[in-house]
Design a protein around this motif. Sequence first.
Motif, short mmCIF file in Angstrom:
data_model
loop_
_atom_site.label_atom_id
_atom_site.label_comp_id
_atom_site.label_asym_id
_atom_site.label_seq_id
_atom_site.Cartn_x
_atom_site.Cartn_y
_atom_site.Cartn_z
N VAL A 1 0.68 4.33 -2.69
CA VAL A 1 0.62 5.74 -2.31
C VAL A 1 1.76 6.51 -2.97
O VAL A 1 1.59 7.64 -3.46
CB VAL A 1 0.66 5.89 -0.78
CG1 VAL A 1 0.82 7.35 -0.38
CG2 VAL A 1 -0.60 5.30 -0.15
N ASP B 1 1.04 7.66 -6.28
CA ASP B 1 -0.19 8.48 -6.30
C ASP B 1 -1.42 7.64 -6.61
O ASP B 1 -2.35 8.09 -7.28
CB ASP B 1 -0.06 9.62 -7.32
CG ASP B 1 1.06 10.59 -6.96
OD1 ASP B 1 1.23 10.89 -5.77
OD2 ASP B 1 1.80 11.02 -7.87
N GLU B 2 -1.42 6.43 -6.09
CA GLU B 2 -2.56 5.53 -6.27
C GLU B 2 -3.24 5.27 -4.92
O GLU B 2 -3.59 4.15 -4.57
CB GLU B 2 -2.10 4.21 -6.88
CG GLU B 2 -1.52 4.33 -8.27
CD GLU B 2 -1.04 3.00 -8.83
OE1 GLU B 2 -1.28 1.96 -8.18
OE2 GLU B 2 -0.42 2.99 -9.90
N ALA B 3 -3.45 6.35 -4.14
CA ALA B 3 -4.05 6.20 -2.83
C ALA B 3 -5.47 5.66 -2.91
O ALA B 3 -5.90 4.88 -2.05
CB ALA B 3 -4.04 7.54 -2.09
N LEU C 1 -1.95 4.55 4.33
CA LEU C 1 -2.87 5.56 3.76
C LEU C 1 -2.96 6.79 4.65
O LEU C 1 -2.95 7.93 4.17
CB LEU C 1 -4.25 4.94 3.58
CG LEU C 1 -4.33 3.77 2.59
CD1 LEU C 1 -5.67 3.06 2.71
CD2 LEU C 1 -4.12 4.26 1.16
N VAL D 1 0.84 -1.21 0.00
CA VAL D 1 0.00 0.00 0.00
C VAL D 1 0.87 1.26 0.00
O VAL D 1 0.55 2.25 -0.66
CB VAL D 1 -0.98 -0.02 1.19
CG1 VAL D 1 -1.77 1.28 1.25
CG2 VAL D 1 -1.94 -1.20 1.06
N LYS D 2 1.99 1.23 0.73
CA LYS D 2 2.92 2.36 0.66
C LYS D 2 3.39 2.60 -0.77
O LYS D 2 3.51 3.74 -1.22
CB LYS D 2 4.13 2.09 1.55
CG LYS D 2 3.89 2.24 3.04
CD LYS D 2 5.19 2.02 3.80
CE LYS D 2 4.98 2.14 5.29
NZ LYS D 2 6.23 1.90 6.05
N ASP E 1 0.26 15.25 3.93
CA ASP E 1 -0.35 16.25 3.06
C ASP E 1 -0.95 17.41 3.84
O ASP E 1 -1.58 18.29 3.25
CB ASP E 1 -1.44 15.60 2.19
CG ASP E 1 -0.85 14.73 1.09
OD1 ASP E 1 0.35 14.84 0.84
OD2 ASP E 1 -1.60 13.94 0.48
N ARG F 1 -0.04 9.34 4.48
CA ARG F 1 -0.10 10.31 3.39
C ARG F 1 -1.02 11.48 3.75
O ARG F 1 -0.71 12.64 3.44
CB ARG F 1 -0.59 9.61 2.11
CG ARG F 1 -0.93 10.56 0.95
CD ARG F 1 0.19 11.52 0.60
NE ARG F 1 1.37 10.88 0.07
CZ ARG F 1 1.57 10.65 -1.23
NH1 ARG F 1 0.68 11.03 -2.12
NH2 ARG F 1 2.67 10.07 -1.62
N GLY G 1 -5.14 2.15 -3.31
CA GLY G 1 -4.69 1.60 -2.04
C GLY G 1 -5.84 1.42 -1.07
O GLY G 1 -5.91 0.42 -0.34
N ARG G 2 -6.78 2.37 -1.05
CA ARG G 2 -7.95 2.24 -0.18
C ARG G 2 -8.83 1.09 -0.65
O ARG G 2 -9.34 0.30 0.18
CB ARG G 2 -8.74 3.56 -0.16
CG ARG G 2 -10.10 3.49 0.54
CD ARG G 2 -10.06 2.83 1.90
NE ARG G 2 -9.26 3.54 2.87
CZ ARG G 2 -8.85 3.02 4.03
NH1 ARG G 2 -9.14 1.75 4.32
NH2 ARG G 2 -8.12 3.72 4.87
#
Length: 495
Positions: free
Chosen positions: A386, A389-391, A428, A382-383, A435, A431, A394-395
Amino acid sequence: MRFLAAIAFAIAAAIAAPAVAAPDSPCAKAARGTPMLACLLDRTAQTLDSDAGAKFPDETAIQWVKFNEVAADAGDVARTRLSADRIPGGLQRRLAEARFAALLARNGDRKRSVAILDAMLAQPLAAGQVDWAIANVLVALNDPKRISAWLEGEPPDRRVNSLLALVRAQQEAGHLDRADRLLRDFGGKGSAEHTAIIVHSDTALDFVAAGRLDAAQRMLALLPDLDRPRIAARIALKQDELGKRAVAEKALDALLVASPRSSDAKLARALVYARHGDFAAAQKRFPSALSYDQALLDELLALLVKSGQANRALAMIGTMNNSKDKALAFARLSLVSSERGNKAEAARFLAGARGILDPLVNLKHGAAPLLIDYSTALGDTVKAMVALDEAVEGRAFTNQLEIAVQADRFGLARPGVMTGLIATNKALFERMVADGDPGSVRRVVTRPWRLAAAIAAYLDGGLVAEAVLIADVENQQPLGKTGDFLAIAQYIANH
């Protein structure tokens, strides 16, 4: 990972216990540092001493042990004494008394510390057990005569482990010279048929990391046969780091003759080749094994990718015999490639990780047992998403993992699986915090493992008050809340 382990009980309690009204959070308003730590510990003590604690005596005892560890780490004599008195008799009570005695010694109250030590010495542990409690108090007292008398009086089947318990305690106290001296003075007095338990290998590795290679070498004869090649390989690699490549290669070649089946020796030899630019030789020497020294594997594969040798890294991963190791390697190399700005390469490695993990995560039944050993790979995957930029993806991946685990009747009771749930959510939430939008995390904390992940993400970002607030407001189970408080208190004590 230490934080994730510390909150395992908090999650279990949050799932099992009935909900109550959420209170305010006075500890979140306390000043950083000691006032906040004291507030968290005092509220924890109040809960553990209440009816809520009495309903779950076993879990409460576990939390008192953790309370004692935190208070001792913080140098809080009064609260260390309080918690020691609450722990039932047995080994954990002995260790708690030792933490209190060590604190007294460090604060100059040697008379009381010695009295507790003498009481412990009058009740020795069963043969074969390691008496960490005695070792910790002796190191705090710094009395060479007492240390010598204790070691000389230990039975042969326990002497080596008692020595290494003292060495470890000296290491952890920052006294590397004293630790090395103990090995020189007593390391040759153990019986040949008695060697250390494998847990002491970490002590040898810490000597290697500190450049104390003579001390690590002295420990080799005391360690189990099974673990000696790994330590010997690490010693050789440290020699290479220190500019002694020929010495390192000679040692590794000798090790390979003595232990030809050792994957640690083969991996170390491959790493030396890679460090010096001979990537073809590194690939040729890379072992196909069921398990690896993770630190060496990470260094080797990352070095290849950073040197433009991604195809060789892929080929090596292809020879691994454990899909867990493969998934983790793919995920970590994706992160390395992202850091280098090579998004295409990162996506290629990420696809490798997902090729292994997606079929497991998408199982509607029976996924949890298969995922027990994949927690680190899940979190790093998942990291990697992220980082690309595929958060959102990932969710979706994490949501599917949650569905798969909850479909298993016992899924949430499997610690390794729970750790995976926390690790993926934490990636997740990190990030979101990075941000500059930590408040958004609270809006998605709808499961106990998400709360644990949020607290971990806040602490990693240094947002201690936010971690306290979300634990206090969102965790409405008394013992779950105290588990979170103790985890946060441990963070404060260590920082």
